[in-house]
Design an enzyme around this catalytic site. Structure first.
Site, PDB file in Angstrom:
ATOM      1  N   GLN A 191       0.807  -1.117  -0.152  1.00 19.48           N
ATOM      2  CA  GLN A 191       0.491  -0.171  -0.421  1.00 19.48           C
ATOM      3  C   GLN A 191       1.100   1.093   0.120  1.00 19.48           C
ATOM      4  OE1 GLN A 191      -3.001   1.215  -0.405  1.00 19.48           O
ATOM      5  NE2 GLN A 191      -2.246   3.760  -0.562  1.00 19.48           N
ATOM      6  N   GLU A 211      -7.107   2.143  -5.807  1.00 20.59           N
ATOM      7  CA  GLU A 211      -7.333   2.524  -7.014  1.00 20.59           C
ATOM      8  C   GLU A 211      -5.269   2.338  -8.075  1.00 20.59           C
ATOM      9  OE1 GLU A 211      -6.725   4.963  -5.143  1.00 20.59           O
ATOM     10  OE2 GLU A 211      -5.909   7.214  -6.156  1.00 20.59           O
ATOM     11  N   ASN A 212      -4.989   1.210  -7.979  1.00 17.08           N
ATOM     12  CA  ASN A 212      -3.876   0.327  -7.986  1.00 17.08           C
ATOM     13  C   ASN A 212      -4.745   0.670  -9.620  1.00 17.08           C
ATOM     14  OD1 ASN A 212      -2.259   0.968  -5.885  1.00 17.08           O
ATOM     15  ND2 ASN A 212      -3.295  -1.024  -5.314  1.00 17.08           N
ATOM     16  N   HIS A 270     -15.839   3.783  -7.240  1.00 18.71           N
ATOM     17  CA  HIS A 270     -14.825   4.701  -6.438  1.00 18.71           C
ATOM     18  C   HIS A 270     -13.435   4.570  -7.025  1.00 18.71           C
ATOM     19  CE1 HIS A 270     -12.761   8.485  -3.843  1.00 18.71           C
ATOM     20  NE2 HIS A 270     -11.834   7.866  -3.921  1.00 18.71           N
ATOM     21  N   GLU A 271     -12.488   2.987  -6.713  1.00 21.55           N
ATOM     22  CA  GLU A 271     -12.132   3.300  -7.747  1.00 21.55           C
ATOM     23  C   GLU A 271     -11.581   3.003  -9.010  1.00 21.55           C
ATOM     24  OE1 GLU A 271     -10.028   3.491  -5.173  1.00 21.55           O
ATOM     25  OE2 GLU A 271     -11.367   2.748  -3.456  1.00 21.55           O
ATOM     26  N   HIS A 287     -11.368   6.388 -10.409  1.00 20.49           N
ATOM     27  CA  HIS A 287      -9.650   6.936 -10.720  1.00 20.49           C
ATOM     28  C   HIS A 287      -9.222   6.627 -11.666  1.00 20.49           C
ATOM     29  CE1 HIS A 287      -9.253   9.045  -6.376  1.00 20.49           C
ATOM     30  NE2 HIS A 287      -9.591   7.750  -5.863  1.00 20.49           N
ATOM     31  N   GLU A 304      -8.993  13.029  -5.365  1.00 21.47           N
ATOM     32  CA  GLU A 304      -9.981  11.942  -4.422  1.00 21.47           C
ATOM     33  C   GLU A 304     -11.263  13.413  -4.738  1.00 21.47           C
ATOM     34  OE1 GLU A 304      -9.805  10.123  -3.594  1.00 21.47           O
ATOM     35  OE2 GLU A 304      -7.371   9.382  -3.191  1.00 21.47           O
ATOM     36  N   ASP A 348       0.251  10.591   5.993  1.00 19.38           N
ATOM     37  CA  ASP A 348      -0.937   9.667   6.435  1.00 19.38           C
ATOM     38  C   ASP A 348      -1.973  10.315   7.444  1.00 19.38           C
ATOM     39  OD1 ASP A 348      -0.093   7.626   4.933  1.00 19.38           O
ATOM     40  OD2 ASP A 348       1.040   6.909   6.164  1.00 19.38           O
ATOM     41  N   TYR A 368     -12.094  14.699   0.457  1.00 17.52           N
ATOM     42  CA  TYR A 368     -12.996  14.210  -0.526  1.00 17.52           C
ATOM     43  C   TYR A 368     -14.482  14.976  -0.987  1.00 17.52           C
ATOM     44  CZ  TYR A 368     -10.583   9.568   0.026  1.00 17.52           C
ATOM     45  OH  TYR A 368      -8.906   8.934  -0.229  1.00 17.52           O
TER      46      TYR A 368
END
Ligand code: BES
Ligand code: ZN
Length: 585
Positions: A126, A261-262, A285-286, A289, A308, A365, A373
C-alpha cells in the site's frame, strides 16, 4: 514549479522514465530483495537524489557496470532517508541491489492465520502517498511518472498480481515461480503495487476479472458482478478506458483501506463483501480513479483533492446511472454528514480544512481526512450547478483529455478552468481552496427518505428497519441520541455481531459503546481482531477510549493486533489512544 515537500527528489538532476524490478519475495525473512534499475530521460553525471525508507542498499552500478558511490542520509520521520548517488560519468541507467526491511511501511506481511485459507502467508503493498520508497529506491513524487517492468519470484504456492499487465510465468529449479509484468503507461510511483499469496480468480466479463483467496473468490465475484456496467458508465462520462483491462483483488482483512486504485488491479477490502452489493460504491470509486488520479494525477499531496474530490464526483455519477438519482443523493447526504463531523474534528485539532495548504513537515498519512473528498466534491458540484450539467460534462471530458498522463497542481487546474469554462467565473474559488469550513452557498443535497429517518432517530424512535438499505441504516444510526438502547436498535434493524456488512457493524458498535451499553466485549474483540480498515476501526476505538471501563480493552486489543495492521492504521489508532485521558483515580 512548486517543489514536492514530500520528496528528496530533484527533477532538475535527473528524470526517471523507466523502472525495472527483479525481486525475490522472501516470506520467511519478510523482505523483498533483488535489483531495481532506473532509466533516466538522458545521461546525467554528479549527484542524483532518490527517496528511500528503511532500505538496505547493497550496491549501485551504472550502465557500464561501473560502481557508483552512494550515501544514505539521516532518517527524517516523514520523508525517510535521502539516497544520494554520485555518478562519476554520465549514464542513463543505474542498477541498485538492495533489500527491504521487515518493517517496510508500504508492505504488509501476513501470517497464515491472518489469511482466509490459514495455510500460507501473504504479502501486499500500500504505497500511497509516500510508501513506495520503502519498496524501491526511486524519485517518489507523483511528478516523476514512470513505466515499469518486473520479474517477481515467489515460492510455489503463491501467485503474484501487480498494478501492471501480467506476462509469462517461469518455473524455477527449486519449485519457485517468477511472474513477469509490464506497465507500459507512465504512472506516479504511489501506484506501484504488488500482492502475493494463494490466489484464485474468476472472469466477470471481457475486460474484468476478480482475484481473491480461493475461499473468498466466489462471494467476491457475486458482490461485484456489476463491474462491467460500471466500466461502461465511466467511459460515457470520461471517454474510453485507457488502461486495457480492469481487474481487481479482494485482499485479506488487514488491508487498511476500503479500496486503492492501483492501475489494472484495484485493491479492495473484504469488508465490502456484505452479501447484498450494498457497498459497491467503493468499486465505482476506485474504477473512476482510472481517469481522475491515475490518468490526471495530483502533483503533490497538497493537491490531493484533485484526485479524491473528482473521484467522489465521478463515483456518484456512476451510481446515479446504475442505481438512480435517489441512491446518488443519499450518498451525497451521507458524505455531507461525514464532512460536517470532519470539519468540526479538524477545527478542534487546529488542523487545516482548506482544500489546499502547505504540507512541508507534515505526514500525508496524518493529514488524511474526508475534507479533500467531500469538500472537493461539493466544489465540483458548485461548478457543475453554475454552468449546467451538459456544459460541465463537456468540460470534464476536455479536462481529462488535456491533462492525461500528467501530474498537475491546483493552480494549473484553476488556470484551465478559468480559460476553458469562463461561465463558471461566478463561483469564487478562494473560500473553497484557501479558507476553512464551507462557504455559505455550498451546494446542498436532500433526500426526503433520509430526512424522515433522521427525524425518527433524533426523537429516539426505534421503528422496524430491517428492510431499510444499508445507507438508510447508517444515517439513522448516526442521528440517534447517545442514551439509546443499543441492543433494541440492533434488534429492530436486523444488525447482529455476525452481520456481514462491516460498515454497519462498526457504526452500531460505535453507537453501542457511546450509549454506555454493557456486554460488548465479545463483538469488540471480534471487530478489532479481524478488521484492518482504518475507517471502521477508528470510530470504535475512539468511543472505547472515552469510556473508563473500555479504555484498557482498547489498549489491549490494539497491542495484540498491531502486527497485522498497516503502518498508517497503526498511526491513526495510536493518536486516538494517545488522546485518551488517563482514568480518574
Ligand atoms: N486513494 C484512496 C486511498 C488512499 C488515500 C490511500 C490516501 C492512501 C492515502 C482510495 O481511492 C480511497 O479513497 N478509498 C476510500 C474509498 C472511497 C469510496 C472513499 C477508502 O478506502 O475508504
Ligand atoms: Zn479515492
Amino acid at each position: 514549479m512548486r517543489a514536492d515537500p514530500h520528496s528528496h527528489a530533484d527533477l532538475d538532476q535527473a528524470r526517471t522514465l523507466e523502472l525495472d524490478l527483479d525481486l525475490v519475495v522472501d516470506f520467511a525473512q519478510r523482505v523483498l530483495h533483488g535489483t531495481a534499475t532506473l532509466v533516466f530521460a538522458e545521461p546525467v553525471a554528479g549527484a542524483v537524489d532518490l527517496d528511500s525508507r528503511s532500505l538496505a542498499i547493497e550496491a549501485v552500478s551504472d550502465a557500464d557496470g561501473r560502481s557508483v558511490p552512494f550515501e544514505v542520509g539521516a532518517t527524517d520521520p516523514v520523508l525517510g532517508e535521502r539516497l544520494r548517488l554520485e555518478l562519476p560519468v554520465p549514464t542513463d541507467r543505474i542498477a541498485i541491489r538492495y533489500r527491504t526491511s521487515p518493517a517496510a511501511t508500504g508492505l504488509m506481511w501476513l501470517s497464515p492465520a491472518q489469511t482466509d485459507g490459514g495455510v500460507h502467508p501473504f504479502v501486499l503493498s500500500q504505497c500511497q502517498a509516500i510508501h513506495a520508497r520503502s519498496l524501491v529506491p526511486l524519485q517518489d513524487t507523483p511528478r516523476a511518472r514512470i513505466t515499469y517492468t518486473a520479474r517477481i519470484t515467489v515460492p510455489g504456492f503463491a501467485s503474484v498480481v501487480m498494478s501492471a499487465a501480467p506476462g509469462t510465468i517461469e518455473p524455477g529449479a527449486d519449485g519457485s515461480r517468477a511472474f513477469r509484468f509490464a506497465m507500459p503507461q507512465p504512472i506516479p510511483p504511489y501506484l506501484l503495487a504488488l500482492a502475493a499469496g494463494d490466489l484464485a480468480s474468476r472472469d466477470l466479463g471481457p475486460r474484468c476479472r476478480v482475484f481473491a483467496e480461493p475461499g473468498v473468490v466466489e462471494s467476491a465475484a457475486w458482490e461485484f458482478a456489476d463491474v462491467e456496467r460500471m466500466l461502461a458508465s465511466a467511459e460515457e462520462l470520461f471517454g474510453p478506458y485507457p488502461w486495457d483491462r480492469y481487474d481487481f483483488i479482494v485482499l485479506p482483512p488487514s488491508f487498511p483501506l476500503g479500496g486503492m486504485e492501483n492501475p489494472r488491479m484495484t485493491f479492495l477490502t473484504p469488508t465490502l463483501l456484505a452479501g447484498d452489493r450494498s457497498l459497491v460504491g467503493v468499486l465505482a470509486h476506485e474504477l473512476a480513479h482510472s481517469w481522475t488520479g491515475n490518468l490526471v494525477t495530483n502533483a503533490t499531496n497538497e493537491d490531493f483533492w484533485l484526485n479524491e474530490g473528482w473521484t467522489v464526483w465521478a463515483e456518484r455519477r456512476i451510481l446515479e446511472r446504475l442505481y438512480g438519482s435517489e441512491e446518488a443523493a443519499q450518498q451525497a447526504v451521507l458524505g455531507r454528514m461525514t464532512l460536517d463531523q470532519t470539519l468540526a474534528d479538524r477545527e478542534a485539532e487546529g488542523a487545516s480544512t482548506a482544500l489546499t495548504y502547505a504540507q512541508a513537515g507534515l505526514d500525508p498519512d496524518h493529514e488524511f481526512s474526508q475534507v479533500p473528498y467531500e469538500k472537493g466534491f461539493l466544489l465540483l458540484v458548485a461548478l457543475e450547478r453554475a454552468v449546467g450539467r451538459a456544459r460541465f460534462d463537456r468540460f470534464v471530458q476536455d479536462y481529462i483529455a488535456h491533462f492525461r498522463f500528467q501530474s498537475i497542481d491546483t493552480d494549473t487546474f484553476v488556470a484551465f478552468l478559468r480559460h476553458t469554462l469562463p461561465e463558471a467565473a461566478p463561483v469564487d474559488l478562494t473560500p473553497w481552496l484557501q479558507q476553512p469550513g464551507l462557504p455559505d452557498d455550498a451546494p446542498a443535497y436532500r433526500s426526503e427518505r433520509l430526512d424522515t429517518l433522521e427525524e425518527a432517530a433524533r426523537q429516539g424512535e426505534i421503528p422496524d428497519g430491517r428492510a431499510w438499505s444499508a445507507t438508510e441504516k447508517l444515517v439513522y444510526l448516526s442521528h440517534l441520541p447517545a442514551e439509546v438502547d443499543a441492543f433494541a436498535v440492533a434488534d429492530h434493524l436486523g444488525i447482529d455481531p455476525e452481520s456481514p456488512n462491516a460498515e454497519l457493524r462498526s457504526a452500531w458498535l460505535t453507537l453501542a459503546v457511546r450509549s454506555g451499553a454493557q456486554g460488548l466485549e465479545a463483538p469488540l474483540r471480534s471487530m478489532l481482531s479481524s478488521v484492518g480498515r482504518t475507517k471502521l476501526l477508528k470510530p470504535v476505538v475512539k468511543a472505547m477510549v472515552a469510556r473508563d471501563d473500555l479504555r484498557p480493552l482498547a489498549r489491549e486489543l490494539f497491542d495484540a493486533n498491531r502486527s497485522r495492521l498497516h503502518s498508517s492504521t497503526r498511526g491513526a489508532l495510536e493518536s486516538v489512544l494517545a488522546q485518551a485521558r488517563p482514568p480518574r483515580p
